[in-house]
Design a protein around this motif. Sequence first.
Motif, PDB file in Angstrom:
ATOM      1  N   CYS A  16       0.832  -1.202   0.000  1.00  0.00           N
ATOM      2  CA  CYS A  16       0.000   0.000   0.000  1.00  0.00           C
ATOM      3  C   CYS A  16       0.871   1.257   0.000  1.00  0.00           C
ATOM      4  CB  CYS A  16      -0.983  -0.015   1.157  1.00  0.00           C
ATOM      5  SG  CYS A  16      -0.233  -0.124   2.783  1.00  0.00           S
ATOM      6  N   GLU A  17       2.091   1.180   0.523  1.00  0.00           N
ATOM      7  CA  GLU A  17       2.992   2.327   0.508  1.00  0.00           C
ATOM      8  C   GLU A  17       3.378   2.718  -0.923  1.00  0.00           C
ATOM      9  OE1 GLU A  17       3.491  -0.324   2.506  1.00  0.00           O
ATOM     10  OE2 GLU A  17       3.391   0.516   4.533  1.00  0.00           O
ATOM     11  N   VAL A  18       3.586   1.717  -1.773  1.00  0.00           N
ATOM     12  CA  VAL A  18       3.920   1.994  -3.173  1.00  0.00           C
ATOM     13  C   VAL A  18       2.740   2.678  -3.851  1.00  0.00           C
ATOM     14  CG1 VAL A  18       4.464   0.964  -5.410  1.00  0.00           C
ATOM     15  CG2 VAL A  18       5.604   0.133  -3.347  1.00  0.00           C
ATOM     16  N   GLU A  19       1.545   2.148  -3.657  1.00  0.00           N
ATOM     17  CA  GLU A  19       0.347   2.769  -4.223  1.00  0.00           C
ATOM     18  C   GLU A  19       0.218   4.214  -3.766  1.00  0.00           C
ATOM     19  OE1 GLU A  19      -3.505   0.973  -3.904  1.00  0.00           O
ATOM     20  OE2 GLU A  19      -2.644  -1.029  -4.113  1.00  0.00           O
ATOM     21  N   LEU A  20       0.394   4.452  -2.478  1.00  0.00           N
ATOM     22  CA  LEU A  20       0.284   5.798  -1.931  1.00  0.00           C
ATOM     23  C   LEU A  20       1.306   6.732  -2.563  1.00  0.00           C
ATOM     24  CD1 LEU A  20      -0.878   7.795   0.204  1.00  0.00           C
ATOM     25  CD2 LEU A  20       0.959   7.013   1.703  1.00  0.00           C
ATOM     26  N   CYS A  21       2.537   6.298  -2.652  1.00  0.00           N
ATOM     27  CA  CYS A  21       3.593   7.144  -3.218  1.00  0.00           C
ATOM     28  C   CYS A  21       3.328   7.474  -4.678  1.00  0.00           C
ATOM     29  CB  CYS A  21       4.959   6.483  -3.049  1.00  0.00           C
ATOM     30  SG  CYS A  21       5.517   6.415  -1.326  1.00  0.00           S
ATOM     31  N   VAL A  22       2.943   6.486  -5.463  1.00  0.00           N
ATOM     32  CA  VAL A  22       2.649   6.739  -6.874  1.00  0.00           C
ATOM     33  C   VAL A  22       1.512   7.744  -6.998  1.00  0.00           C
ATOM     34  CG1 VAL A  22       1.753   5.742  -9.022  1.00  0.00           C
ATOM     35  CG2 VAL A  22       3.527   4.537  -7.740  1.00  0.00           C
ATOM     36  N   SER A  23       0.433   7.523  -6.268  1.00  0.00           N
ATOM     37  CA  SER A  23      -0.722   8.418  -6.406  1.00  0.00           C
ATOM     38  C   SER A  23      -0.416   9.824  -5.912  1.00  0.00           C
ATOM     39  CB  SER A  23      -1.959   7.842  -5.716  1.00  0.00           C
ATOM     40  OG  SER A  23      -1.771   7.724  -4.338  1.00  0.00           O
ATOM     41  N   GLU A  24       0.357   9.967  -4.851  1.00  0.00           N
ATOM     42  CA  GLU A  24       0.708  11.304  -4.360  1.00  0.00           C
ATOM     43  C   GLU A  24       1.632  12.029  -5.327  1.00  0.00           C
ATOM     44  OE1 GLU A  24      -0.694  12.985  -2.023  1.00  0.00           O
ATOM     45  OE2 GLU A  24      -1.903  11.285  -1.381  1.00  0.00           O
ATOM     46  N   LEU A  25       2.607  11.325  -5.889  1.00  0.00           N
ATOM     47  CA  LEU A  25       3.522  11.959  -6.834  1.00  0.00           C
ATOM     48  C   LEU A  25       2.800  12.387  -8.113  1.00  0.00           C
ATOM     49  CD1 LEU A  25       6.714   9.767  -6.377  1.00  0.00           C
ATOM     50  CD2 LEU A  25       6.344  12.123  -5.606  1.00  0.00           C
ATOM     51  N   THR A  52      11.494  -0.977  -3.048  1.00  0.00           N
ATOM     52  CA  THR A  52      10.836  -0.655  -4.307  1.00  0.00           C
ATOM     53  C   THR A  52      11.080   0.822  -4.561  1.00  0.00           C
ATOM     54  OG1 THR A  52       9.125  -2.318  -3.944  1.00  0.00           O
ATOM     55  CG2 THR A  52       8.638  -0.590  -5.546  1.00  0.00           C
ATOM     56  N   ARG A  53      11.566   1.135  -5.754  1.00  0.00           N
ATOM     57  CA  ARG A  53      11.844   2.522  -6.125  1.00  0.00           C
ATOM     58  C   ARG A  53      10.751   2.999  -7.078  1.00  0.00           C
ATOM     59  NH1 ARG A  53      16.552   5.935  -6.134  1.00  0.00           N
ATOM     60  NH2 ARG A  53      16.415   7.514  -7.759  1.00  0.00           N
ATOM     61  N   ASP A  84       7.036  11.497   2.668  1.00  0.00           N
ATOM     62  CA  ASP A  84       8.154  11.544   3.604  1.00  0.00           C
ATOM     63  C   ASP A  84       7.949  10.570   4.779  1.00  0.00           C
ATOM     64  OD1 ASP A  84      10.686  12.974   4.358  1.00  0.00           O
ATOM     65  OD2 ASP A  84       9.484  13.507   6.122  1.00  0.00           O
ATOM     66  N   ALA A  85       6.694  10.391   5.171  1.00  0.00           N
ATOM     67  CA  ALA A  85       6.391   9.507   6.307  1.00  0.00           C
ATOM     68  C   ALA A  85       6.536   8.029   5.956  1.00  0.00           C
ATOM     69  CB  ALA A  85       4.980   9.789   6.820  1.00  0.00           C
ATOM     70  N   VAL A  86       6.206   7.636   4.722  1.00  0.00           N
ATOM     71  CA  VAL A  86       6.233   6.213   4.383  1.00  0.00           C
ATOM     72  C   VAL A  86       7.480   5.785   3.626  1.00  0.00           C
ATOM     73  CG1 VAL A  86       3.720   6.041   4.384  1.00  0.00           C
ATOM     74  CG2 VAL A  86       4.911   6.415   2.239  1.00  0.00           C
ATOM     75  N   ALA A  87       8.165   6.715   2.987  1.00  0.00           N
ATOM     76  CA  ALA A  87       9.350   6.362   2.197  1.00  0.00           C
ATOM     77  C   ALA A  87      10.587   6.285   3.083  1.00  0.00           C
ATOM     78  CB  ALA A  87       9.566   7.391   1.089  1.00  0.00           C
ATOM     79  N   LEU A  88      11.482   5.386   2.723  1.00  0.00           N
ATOM     80  CA  LEU A  88      12.772   5.308   3.408  1.00  0.00           C
ATOM     81  C   LEU A  88      13.623   6.525   3.056  1.00  0.00           C
ATOM     82  CD1 LEU A  88      13.482   1.555   2.664  1.00  0.00           C
ATOM     83  CD2 LEU A  88      12.729   2.539   4.845  1.00  0.00           C
ATOM     84  N   ARG A  89      13.488   6.971   1.810  1.00  0.00           N
ATOM     85  CA  ARG A  89      14.160   8.180   1.345  1.00  0.00           C
ATOM     86  C   ARG A  89      13.482   8.646   0.074  1.00  0.00           C
ATOM     87  NH1 ARG A  89      19.703   6.992  -1.505  1.00  0.00           N
ATOM     88  NH2 ARG A  89      19.089   5.351  -2.930  1.00  0.00           N
ATOM     89  N   TRP A  90      13.660   9.928  -0.257  1.00  0.00           N
ATOM     90  CA  TRP A  90      13.090  10.473  -1.481  1.00  0.00           C
ATOM     91  C   TRP A  90      13.915  11.675  -1.918  1.00  0.00           C
ATOM     92  CZ3 TRP A  90      10.934  15.424  -1.947  1.00  0.00           C
ATOM     93  CH2 TRP A  90      10.698  16.103  -0.761  1.00  0.00           C
TER      94      TRP A  90
END
Length: 108
Positions: A16-25, A52-53, A84-90
Amino acid sequence: MLRQVVRTHLGASWSCEVELCVSELVSNVIRHVGDGTTVTVHVATTEDGRRTRIEVTDPDPRALPVLLRAGVDDESGRGIALLDAVALRWGVRQGAVSKTVWCEVARA
């Protein structure tokens, strides 16, 4: 729809973190660059297999993401804070005619 495409593409490595990151970006591109802007989304496992990048590239090198601290009554401004909260880095890779915002999350 976008989250469903990501889920289908990733299969067993979905999170779900990947889904969240893609949709937010992608939402940031729509909001700050414009609806209908062409983007490239790249989702891959890092070489070490632990992360996952996610990379989202758009054609505006000037509209850079900003980490905001939205107030409780604010209706926007939480996208990069969520990332920022769910990613290890960005970070951001800025080119002459485009930019790529990327993040890495732990593999599911």
